[in-house]
Design an enzyme around this catalytic site. Structure first.
Site, PDB file in Angstrom:
ATOM      1  CG  HIS A  14      37.886  17.543 -27.947  1.00  0.00           C
ATOM      2  ND1 HIS A  14      39.261  17.915 -28.203  1.00  0.00           N
ATOM      3  CD2 HIS A  14      37.325  18.307 -29.103  1.00  0.00           C
ATOM      4  CE1 HIS A  14      39.352  18.841 -29.321  1.00  0.00           C
ATOM      5  NE2 HIS A  14      38.154  18.929 -29.855  1.00  0.00           N
ATOM      6  CG  ASN A  64      37.451  24.191 -18.296  1.00  0.00           C
ATOM      7  OD1 ASN A  64      36.873  23.110 -17.929  1.00  0.00           O
ATOM      8  ND2 ASN A  64      37.414  25.321 -18.468  1.00  0.00           N
ATOM      9  CG  ASP A  89      41.976  15.888 -27.021  1.00  0.00           C
ATOM     10  OD1 ASP A  89      41.880  16.748 -27.661  1.00  0.00           O
ATOM     11  OD2 ASP A  89      41.826  15.928 -25.801  1.00  0.00           O
ATOM     12  CG  ASN A 110      42.122  24.593 -22.292  1.00  0.00           C
ATOM     13  OD1 ASN A 110      42.863  25.371 -22.420  1.00  0.00           O
ATOM     14  ND2 ASN A 110      40.968  24.998 -22.996  1.00  0.00           N
TER      15      ASN A 110
END
Length: 134
Positions: A14, A64, A89, A110
């Site tokens: 991520h 986020n 990603d 996000n």
């Protein structure tokens, strides 16, 4: 160019956006130039490539909230959303596959949604790096 990810979680899929930025900084010979910028809560390196001045940005926030750093940097460096490239990603792409997306929705990401919300625009170009589904 903003590498989205979870700051401090190096080596995770991520955070591949930050890994791409590290590689880009090495290729542009500015890898030693990263500095923490408290104004935008990010690591920043300045570079030049093919006549362009680049601001490389690795937000020091969770995914986020990456948009807060990107929006602050855009204000500091007088950038419009169309000037910004997001590297992030993509679960729906096979590991290592890449694609460029010009604007549009966050598609459930996000970090991208945070950038869209903070910049009040979806005009950023995205480099989507496939991480596959574990």
């Amino acid at each position: 160019v903003a590498g989205l990810g979870n700051y401090g979680l190096w080596g995770t899929r991520h955070s591949v956006g930050m890994a791409v930025l590290d590689r880009l900084a090495r290729q542009l010979a500015v890898a030693e130039g990263w500095r923490a910028d408290r104004r935008c809560c990010a690591d920043v390196a300045l570079a030049a490539a093919r006549g362009l001045e680049l601001v490389l940005l690795k937000p020091r926030r969770f995914m986020n909230l990456n948009g807060l750093s990107v929006a602050s940097a855009a204000e500091i460096y007088n950038l419009q959303p169309g000037d910004i490239y997001l590297v992030h990603d993509d679960l729906d792409k096979a590991l290592g596959k890449v694609a460029i997306k010009l604007g549009g929705s966050a598609r459930g990401h996000n970090g991208v949604q945070s950038c869209i919300s903070a910049l009040h625009s979806n005009k950023m170009t995205r480099l989507r790096v496939g991480i596959g589904r574990p």
